[in-house]
Write an enzyme that holds these catalytic residues in place. Structure first.
Site, PDB file in Angstrom:
ATOM      1  N   LYS A  96       0.841  -1.198   0.000  1.00 56.09           N
ATOM      2  CA  LYS A  96       0.000   0.000   0.000  1.00 56.09           C
ATOM      3  C   LYS A  96       0.877   1.250   0.000  1.00 56.09           C
ATOM      4  O   LYS A  96       0.696   2.153  -0.794  1.00 56.09           O
ATOM      5  CB  LYS A  96      -0.935  -0.033   1.209  1.00 56.09           C
ATOM      6  CG  LYS A  96      -1.815   1.200   1.310  1.00 56.09           C
ATOM      7  CD  LYS A  96      -2.786   1.113   2.476  1.00 56.09           C
ATOM      8  CE  LYS A  96      -3.426   2.481   2.690  1.00 56.09           C
ATOM      9  NZ  LYS A  96      -4.377   2.506   3.793  1.00 56.09           N
ATOM     10  N   GLU A 107      10.138  -4.767   4.871  1.00 53.90           N
ATOM     11  CA  GLU A 107      10.170  -6.175   4.468  1.00 53.90           C
ATOM     12  C   GLU A 107       9.945  -6.314   2.962  1.00 53.90           C
ATOM     13  O   GLU A 107      10.684  -7.011   2.258  1.00 53.90           O
ATOM     14  CB  GLU A 107       9.065  -6.969   5.195  1.00 53.90           C
ATOM     15  CG  GLU A 107       9.283  -7.164   6.675  1.00 53.90           C
ATOM     16  CD  GLU A 107       8.705  -6.048   7.519  1.00 53.90           C
ATOM     17  OE1 GLU A 107       8.531  -4.913   6.997  1.00 53.90           O
ATOM     18  OE2 GLU A 107       8.451  -6.285   8.711  1.00 53.90           O
ATOM     19  N   GLY A 120      -4.992  -1.612   4.759  1.00 50.01           N
ATOM     20  CA  GLY A 120      -4.244  -2.777   4.285  1.00 50.01           C
ATOM     21  C   GLY A 120      -4.983  -4.075   4.527  1.00 50.01           C
ATOM     22  O   GLY A 120      -5.086  -4.938   3.647  1.00 50.01           O
ATOM     23  N   ARG A 121      -5.536  -4.237   5.733  1.00 48.85           N
ATOM     24  CA  ARG A 121      -6.192  -5.503   6.083  1.00 48.85           C
ATOM     25  C   ARG A 121      -7.582  -5.633   5.453  1.00 48.85           C
ATOM     26  O   ARG A 121      -8.260  -6.636   5.654  1.00 48.85           O
ATOM     27  CB  ARG A 121      -6.255  -5.662   7.601  1.00 48.85           C
ATOM     28  CG  ARG A 121      -6.861  -4.474   8.341  1.00 48.85           C
ATOM     29  CD  ARG A 121      -6.543  -4.537   9.831  1.00 48.85           C
ATOM     30  NE  ARG A 121      -6.984  -3.352  10.559  1.00 48.85           N
ATOM     31  CZ  ARG A 121      -6.270  -2.247  10.695  1.00 48.85           C
ATOM     32  NH1 ARG A 121      -5.086  -2.140  10.119  1.00 48.85           N
ATOM     33  NH2 ARG A 121      -6.724  -1.236  11.417  1.00 48.85           N
ATOM     34  N   GLU A 155      -5.544  -6.334  14.435  1.00 50.89           N
ATOM     35  CA  GLU A 155      -4.955  -5.036  14.095  1.00 50.89           C
ATOM     36  C   GLU A 155      -6.060  -3.972  14.156  1.00 50.89           C
ATOM     37  O   GLU A 155      -5.802  -2.814  14.459  1.00 50.89           O
ATOM     38  CB  GLU A 155      -4.308  -5.084  12.698  1.00 50.89           C
ATOM     39  CG  GLU A 155      -3.289  -3.988  12.462  1.00 50.89           C
ATOM     40  CD  GLU A 155      -2.397  -4.230  11.248  1.00 50.89           C
ATOM     41  OE1 GLU A 155      -1.268  -4.730  11.412  1.00 50.89           O
ATOM     42  OE2 GLU A 155      -2.820  -3.914  10.127  1.00 50.89           O
ATOM     43  N   HIS A 182      -7.783 -32.858  17.183  1.00 55.33           N
ATOM     44  CA  HIS A 182      -6.742 -33.713  17.770  1.00 55.33           C
ATOM     45  C   HIS A 182      -5.625 -32.886  18.375  1.00 55.33           C
ATOM     46  O   HIS A 182      -4.519 -33.391  18.578  1.00 55.33           O
ATOM     47  CB  HIS A 182      -6.209 -34.667  16.698  1.00 55.33           C
ATOM     48  CG  HIS A 182      -7.267 -35.596  16.223  1.00 55.33           C
ATOM     49  ND1 HIS A 182      -7.563 -36.777  16.864  1.00 55.33           N
ATOM     50  CD2 HIS A 182      -8.171 -35.488  15.210  1.00 55.33           C
ATOM     51  CE1 HIS A 182      -8.571 -37.371  16.247  1.00 55.33           C
ATOM     52  NE2 HIS A 182      -8.962 -36.604  15.247  1.00 55.33           N
ATOM     53  N   LYS A 203       8.708  -1.254  14.519  1.00 55.84           N
ATOM     54  CA  LYS A 203       9.335  -0.974  13.214  1.00 55.84           C
ATOM     55  C   LYS A 203      10.432   0.076  13.383  1.00 55.84           C
ATOM     56  O   LYS A 203      11.545  -0.091  12.894  1.00 55.84           O
ATOM     57  CB  LYS A 203       8.293  -0.393  12.252  1.00 55.84           C
ATOM     58  CG  LYS A 203       7.355  -1.361  11.616  1.00 55.84           C
ATOM     59  CD  LYS A 203       6.701  -0.658  10.421  1.00 55.84           C
ATOM     60  CE  LYS A 203       5.326  -1.160  10.127  1.00 55.84           C
ATOM     61  NZ  LYS A 203       4.625  -0.378   9.134  1.00 55.84           N
TER      62      LYS A 203
HETATM   63  O1  F6P Z   1       1.619  -4.212   9.919  1.00 52.35           O
HETATM   64  C1  F6P Z   1       1.375  -2.877   9.641  1.00 52.35           C
HETATM   65  C2  F6P Z   1       0.955  -2.654   8.248  1.00 52.35           C
HETATM   66  O2  F6P Z   1       0.883  -1.298   8.059  1.00 52.35           O
HETATM   67  C3  F6P Z   1      -0.378  -3.335   7.891  1.00 52.35           C
HETATM   68  O3  F6P Z   1      -1.467  -2.620   8.306  1.00 52.35           O
HETATM   69  C4  F6P Z   1      -0.258  -3.468   6.426  1.00 52.35           C
HETATM   70  O4  F6P Z   1      -1.197  -4.355   5.915  1.00 52.35           O
HETATM   71  C5  F6P Z   1       1.161  -3.951   6.328  1.00 52.35           C
HETATM   72  O5  F6P Z   1       1.865  -3.194   7.302  1.00 52.35           O
HETATM   73  C6  F6P Z   1       1.804  -3.797   4.976  1.00 52.35           C
HETATM   74  O6  F6P Z   1       1.826  -2.485   4.550  1.00 52.35           O
HETATM   75  P1  F6P Z   1       2.056  -2.104   3.048  1.00 52.35           P
HETATM   76  O7  F6P Z   1       0.971  -2.714   2.231  1.00 52.35           O
HETATM   77  O8  F6P Z   1       2.019  -0.605   3.011  1.00 52.35           O
HETATM   78  O9  F6P Z   1       3.400  -2.623   2.615  1.00 52.35           O
END
Ligand code: F6P
Length: 553
Positions: free
Chosen positions: A208, A214, A274-275, A360, A391, A515
């Site tokens: 987003k 990452e 995002g979610r 979240e 189980h 972060k």
């Molecule tokens: O974990 C925090 C967050 O901002 C989430 O809300 C989001 O889905 C995720 O990181 C990834 O963010 P992006 O899509 O901006 O890389």
């Protein structure tokens, strides 16, 4: 945005407390006394059949919970969301994931623009791109069609696409395979790229913000891997990245900075959390895998549930009732967790997906006006597909001391209609689904245990107290539409709980600190003595341990 109402000060909250004090759950008796209970408490929406009769709802509790919804102005808040008011207060944003699935031609004006037109413009581009990839018209650098799609994203840019891809496997084009990289642990990238052919791979960088450490790290690594593979095979890299890398983001400037042609980028908007984004351009990997028509059906499923949530009368409104019930379990009975137990192997990532959606969203300690909440918020969602969970952890749900409300999900139609001798295997499977909610509700009494001739010293160990609350959700089959319906159901349940608690379910400041600290610690981890000396003693010792024991294989 109006100020949140402190639900704990409402008349309904007091009333619910009184009902709780008098509540003596006795499912055997409740069902015996009221032959209509199952019928009265089973509701339908689109393809979903939702049985709340094994929950703690009574006529009196249901009425009081609906009063609570009224007192916190839930219907107004719901309209505010659907209409694009800036209900994400701390980020100053509208919350319009519901606009992502509204049909073409509808209108929702935000800042002078019809966002439904914008949504469909992007969807049409995604569909055209998906068709090109699926038909083999989109070719890689050596002229070969795409066979493997690797989606690189994390959180909402990963969990939704993975979950939906796994859930809809029978709909996936058999000539395509999708893989997913999310973790910054280099193992994830290393393992996922094993065996991938650089000439037939398409990377989708999904972020987003396009700033997530990452994802950007993995995207750079993927590009480096790709170029190295081409070099190894003596293939010219000219124009190769454009043919093998596309992006999904709200931040198209950053996409261009990364080196991806904006022509090959699919946008979305800051008003999509995002979610809540699997139904936006973030679902591009899915749209390619299952094809435009199935993706349209997926969006149609969401929309059907949106319409139900927005228009169904309160007393039959499934997300409203389920959300209010969850509030009851959390705030009045102290439930700290909520299990989601799909009896569908294809939904094996659904609980993980729901963890981000629910936790979240509702893991908050202040309301949207900054005041501290005065009641618990945000239960832990978790689960595994049945029958595996039976189980493993069901023992605790059946006979442990904690109250764990559980949602059971199952489908009438099997993907593999196998027989085991005389038996239909799907029926063996669903037998477990029906048996578990029954056992949890009705248990096994002391007299029944004794009646089985049980040894006296183990009678108590074999008693099942029963009266454990469950919700059963069924649908004819796990189709793209039904999956959309299920996701939207949980989105709206989450919304209902957030409104009752008066919190902003659409921000996520809680993930920021870790972060920031990770980047601040980089120098210390790399061995800078000054940076290391500034750390607290525990962190310093942990980093030193790492530095002493690291061996590169
Ligand atoms: O974990 C925090 C967050 O901002 C989430 O809300 C989001 O889905 C995720 O990181 C990834 O963010 P992006 O899509 O901006 O890389």
């Amino acid at each position: 945005m109006v100020n949140p109402i402190d639900a704990t000060t409402t008349a309904a909250w007091g009333k619910i407390g009184e009902i709780r004090d008098r509540l003596s759950v006795d499912f055997r008796n409740w069902f015996a006394q009221d032959p209509q209970r199952a019928e009265k408490l089973t509701f339908t929406a689109a393809d979903l059949y939702v049985d709340l009769s094994k929950s703690y709802l009574t006529d009196e509790l249901k009425a009081a919970l609906l009063e609570l919804a009224q007192e916190v102005n839930l219907a107004e808040r719901r309209e505010a969301m659907f209409n694009g008011e800036k209900i994400n207060v701390t980020e100053g944003r509208s919350v319009l994931h519901t606009a992502l699935r509204r049909p073409k031609g509808e209108e929702l004006i935000l800042d002078g623009k019809n966002v439904i037109d914008d949504v469909h413009e992007v969807l049409d581009r995604i569909y055209a791109f998906a068709d090109r990839v699926r038909s083999g018209e989109w070719r890689g650098v050596t002229g070969k069609p795409i066979k493997t799609i690797v989606n690189i994203g994390i959180g909402g840019s990963d969990l939704g696409p993975v979950m939906a891809y796994e859930a809809l496997k029978p709909y996936v084009d058999p000539n395509l395979e999708c893989r997913f990289i999310s973790n910054i642990d280099p193992t994830d990238l290393g393992e996922t790229l094993k065996g991938v052919d650089p000439e037939t791979v398409l990377f989708i960088i999904a972020s987003k913000t396009f700033t997530t450490l990452e994802t950007l790290t993995n995207a750079r690594q993927a590009r480096a891997w790709f170029l190295a593979q081409l070099a190894k095979a003596h293939i010219s890299a000219d124009g190769a990245v454009a043919k093998h890398f596309v992006a999904v983001s709200t931040n198209l400037a950053k996409v261009a900075e990364f080196g991806i042609d904006p022509e090959n980028a699919f946008g979305f908007w800051s008003w999509v959390g995002g979610r809540y984004s699997v139904d936006s351009a973030v679902g591009t990997v899915l749209a390619i895998a299952i094809g435009p028509q199935a993706f349209k059906n997926f969006l149609g499923g969401f929309h059907a549930l949106d319409t139900h949530f927005r228009t169904a009368p309160a007393e039959r409104n499934i997300p409203l009732l389920m959300g209010l019930l969850n509030v009851f379990y959390v705030n009045f009975l102290g439930a700290a967790t909520h299990a989601v137990l799909p009896y569908a192997q294809f939904l094996h990532r659904f609980p993980a997906y729901l963890q981000q959606l629910t936790m979240e969203s509702n893991g908050k300690r202040v309301r949207w006006d900054g005041s501290e909440v005065t009641a618990a918020t945000g239960e832990v969602f978790w689960g595994e597909p049945g029958t595996n969970g039976q189980h493993a952890f069901y023992q605790l749900i059946h006979q442990g001391t904690q109250l764990i409300p559980a949602d059971f999900i199952a489908f009438a139609t099997p993907t593999y209609p196998l027989r085991d001798g005389e038996n239909d295997q799907h029926e063996l499977f669903l037998g477990n689904f029906f048996a578990q909610t029954k056992a949890l509700a009705f248990g096994k009494t002391e007299a029944e245990v004794r009646g089985e001739g049980t040894r006296e010293d183990i009678v108590t160990a074999r008693i099942f107290p029963g009266n454990k609350p469950t919700t059963s959700i069924m649908a004819p089959a796990l189709t793209p539409s039904v999956l959309g319906q299920l996701i939207a159901l949980y989105e709206h349940i989450t919304f209902v709980q957030g409104i009752v608690w008066g919190i902003d379910s659409f921000d996520q400041w809680g993930v920021e600190l870790g972060k920031q600290m990770a980047s601040q610690l980089a120098d210390a981890v790399a061995g800078d003595a000054d940076a290391l000396a500034q750390q607290d003693q525990s962190t310093r010792a942990l980093i030193e341990y790492y530095r002493n024991f690291r061996r590169d294989l």
